[in-house]
Design an enzyme around this catalytic site. Structure first.
Site, PDB file in Angstrom:
ATOM      1  N   LYS A 349       0.935  -1.348   0.048  1.00 50.38           N
ATOM      2  CA  LYS A 349      -0.156   0.140  -0.066  1.00 50.38           C
ATOM      3  C   LYS A 349       0.838   1.261  -0.197  1.00 50.38           C
ATOM      4  CE  LYS A 349      -3.091   2.489   2.943  1.00 50.38           C
ATOM      5  NZ  LYS A 349      -4.262   2.323   4.061  1.00 50.38           N
ATOM      6  N   LYS A 361     -10.209  12.682   8.734  1.00 50.11           N
ATOM      7  CA  LYS A 361     -10.043  11.992  10.261  1.00 50.11           C
ATOM      8  C   LYS A 361     -10.009  13.132  11.192  1.00 50.11           C
ATOM      9  CE  LYS A 361      -6.588   8.747   7.986  1.00 50.11           C
ATOM     10  NZ  LYS A 361      -7.304   7.414   8.568  1.00 50.11           N
ATOM     11  N   ASP A 434     -12.420   7.137   3.833  1.00 49.45           N
ATOM     12  CA  ASP A 434     -10.987   6.749   4.453  1.00 49.45           C
ATOM     13  C   ASP A 434     -10.889   5.329   4.627  1.00 49.45           C
ATOM     14  OD1 ASP A 434      -8.910   7.419   6.200  1.00 49.45           O
ATOM     15  OD2 ASP A 434     -10.192   7.143   8.176  1.00 49.45           O
ATOM     16  N   GLU A 436      -9.606   3.741   2.000  1.00 41.69           N
ATOM     17  CA  GLU A 436      -8.967   3.960   0.798  1.00 41.69           C
ATOM     18  C   GLU A 436      -8.049   3.227   0.425  1.00 41.69           C
ATOM     19  OE1 GLU A 436      -5.904   4.941   2.932  1.00 41.69           O
ATOM     20  OE2 GLU A 436      -7.950   5.576   3.331  1.00 41.69           O
ATOM     21  N   ARG A 438      -7.543   0.123   0.613  1.00 40.23           N
ATOM     22  CA  ARG A 438      -8.077  -1.476  -0.175  1.00 40.23           C
ATOM     23  C   ARG A 438      -8.312  -0.883  -1.389  1.00 40.23           C
ATOM     24  NH1 ARG A 438     -12.567  -2.118   4.233  1.00 40.23           N
ATOM     25  NH2 ARG A 438     -10.741  -1.141   5.671  1.00 40.23           N
TER      26      ARG A 438
END
Length: 580
Positions: A349, A361, A434, A436, A438
């Protein structure tokens, strides 16, 4: 998500009206002398532009804040394996790794252990007396450094190993403790000996020496590139006593050098801030690896248009809000001397910053200020690539893949409720911007499968749920393949990194179903790490063995406020096990 990690240093400079990105050069060179020493040298030197450094107000503000990494002179440590009497060694600190059992004494307060007994005899009983007064029992994490006259060494250090010491993690911890003692006393020359090494096999001695050397290098290292002042370590040489000598041990120390350099590279990627590291800079660092080891590596960096041609709608949806364009990184290692028996892929990632998008967040514990570390998986993958380029294993082809981008907020960004189409044709309703990571991994996993690989390991700082489940020191692993689980767990045991297998509970997929698309991208709080892994599974060919590693916890050390380089050592061990 609950990310962890980030990047290497780069500078965006202005040259007339054109802007180019140049990144920090991370050099880790070995110097050999006629003696069997291995010297480790770390140098961080930022490149300069041809026309100087200027603040760049462009779409890609890589040097926002005029921040540049400092050029730091590399510490050099010489390692030598010696078989000499401990009482004859001369230097600053003689460090003795002791278990709780080693400290047992007779009725006259004399040590039973032969090495401690010999040292205490030379010191007139002061070692036994001092260890009692210091309340040193040999527990793991305990250490005491005593200045006692009577030996060639200025100080004697006792380093606790707990009830027993047999794992790489224990011996790496010994090296780290010795490095800490050397820093606190400004020692230049250190020797390390185990109080009880007689019971170790020849292979165990080699592995112990390797772990000790790695721990010492990594324990001594501090990333001071972004500090205006830094203290230079004094440690120059480390003698490892009583664990053998010869070419086999020298080979092991060379391996420790290669992996340590890779871990430090990964740490520096993680530690560098998002205003210095951008997706473009991460891609440039990957390209440097391919250039440095061009005999075995090739690099392909895809831009947004090329990713669009490959229909990577899931990845591009995450990248859409950022002024810094995405860069899809693909390094390919092909072994020297013939075709590979097995093809592997490591997928990391690569979110160089994660604001959360429109689901920004917020609130206590959201850790938005640490979201530079959301490319911890890519740091592990690129760190492993660096080590593999140095080691050059035969019989294995490895693809290193990172979908690098930022998750930001703008009028062009994806919104909650949007539907994205991944490169395998599956549709995803974004119910949380949030979640994101994946989404970027979805297209990266499809791409990896298209390379014809047999096994894939992906690594990501994916979920806070995994941190809640396993804490800050253990990564969660998910795989439908028992064979792959055994392979990677065996690699982690050799590296000393901690993994724990969690279930892929298929019934939990119900929470991931959408009314208007094939799936949503998050199923809520219950079992969040599991549903995230189940999401990734939708993008992996059933014929490919696949594992997901959620390293959101161990990729960052809260106490040291710095990256750990977690995952790199395990990946290197796993690749090597597949090469044999």
């Amino acid at each position: 998500m609950a990310a962890i990690v980030v990047s290497v240093a780069s500078t965006l400079v202005a040259s007339s009206s054109r802007y180019s990105s140049s990144s920090t050069s991370i050099l880790f060179t070995k110097l050999r002398s006629s003696s069997p020493f291995l010297r480790f040298s770390l140098a961080v030197t930022p490149f300069c532009s041809r026309k100087g450094r200027l603040m760049a107000h462009t779409l890609a503000q890589a040097n926002l804040g005029l921040t540049y990494p400092a050029g730091i002179e590399a510490p050099k440590i010489s390692f030598a394996a010696k078989d000499i009497d401990v009482t004859e060694w001369k230097g600053d600190i003689l460090a003795v790794g002791v278990t709780e059992k080693d400290l047992a004494k007779d009725e006259n307060s004399k040590f039973h252990n032969s090495i401690l007994k010999k040292l205490d005899s030379q010191l007139g009983g002061l070692l036994a007396e001092a260890s009692s007064e210091e309340d040193f029992t040999g527990k793991a994490g305990q250490s005491t450094v005593l200045r006692l006259p009577g030996l060639g060494s200025k100080r004697v250090g006792l380093i606790g190993l707990g009830q027993s010491a047999s794992t790489p993690a224990a011996f790496r911890g010994l090296g780290e403790a010795v490095a800490a003692a050397a820093k606190s006393t400004q020692a230049s020359d250190v020797a390390i000996v185990l109080a009880s090494s007689e019971g170790l096999s020849a292979e165990s001695k080699l592995n112990s020496a390797t772990a000790i050397a790695s721990g010492t290098v990594l324990g001594l290292y501090e990333d001071n590139r972004y500090k205006s002042e830094s203290k230079k370590p004094a440690l120059k040489s480390v003698d490892i006593l009583g664990l053998g000598t010869g070419p086999e041990l020298e080979k092991k120390l060379k391996f420790a050098e290669d992996v340590s350099s890779a871990v430090i590279f990964g740490r520096e990627l993680v530690n560098s801030p998002a205003n210095v590291l951008t997706p473009a800079v991460l891609a440039e660092e990957a390209s440097k690896i391919a250039s440095l080891y061009s005999d075995v590596f090739s690099a392909k960096i895809l831009n947004a248009e090329q990713c669009k041609e490959l229909k990577m709608g899931s990845y591009l949806g995450v990248a859409a809000a950022s002024a810094n364009p995405p860069h899809f990184i693909h390094l390919c290692y092909k072994p020297p001397g013939g075709p590979a028996k097995v093809k592997l892929a490591l997928v990391g990632k690569g979110l160089t910053f994660d604001s959360g998008g429109y689901n920004i967040k917020t609130g206590p514990g959201c850790s938005i200020e640490l979201m530079k570390f959301d490319m911890g998986g890519s740091a592990a993958v690129l760190g492993a690539a660096k080590a593999i380029g140095q080691i050059k294993p035969s019989g294995v082809e490895v693809h290193f893949i990172v979908a690098a981008c930022e998750n930001m907020i703008s009028g062009t960004g994806m919104r909650p409720g949007d539907i994205l189409t991944a490169s395998n044709g599956k549709t995803i309703e974004v119910n949380n911007t949030d979640a994101e990571g994946r989404l970027t991994l979805a297209d990266a996993l499809v791409y990896a499968c298209n390379q014809g690989v047999e096994k894939i390991v992906d690594l990501a700082t994916l979920t806070g749920a995994c941190v809640v489940a396993l804490g800050p020191s253990i990564a969660g692993i998910f795989t439908p393949s028992d064979d792959l689980a055994k392979e990677v767990i065996a690699a982690s045991e050799a590296s000393g990194e901690k993994l724990w297998r969690l279930p892929l509970e298929e019934s939990y997929w119900e929470s991931m179903k959408s009314g208007v698309a094939d799936m949503v991208n998050t199923g809520g709080r219950p079992g969040g790490a599991i549903t995230a892994a189940l999401f990734l599974k939708q993008f992996v060919d059933e014929k490919v063995q696949w594992m997901h590693i959620d390293l959101a916890g161990p990729v960052w050390n809260d106490k040291k406020r710095a990256a750990t380089g977690f995952g790199i050592s395990t990946l290197v061990e796993w690749v090597l096990k597949n090469s044999s």
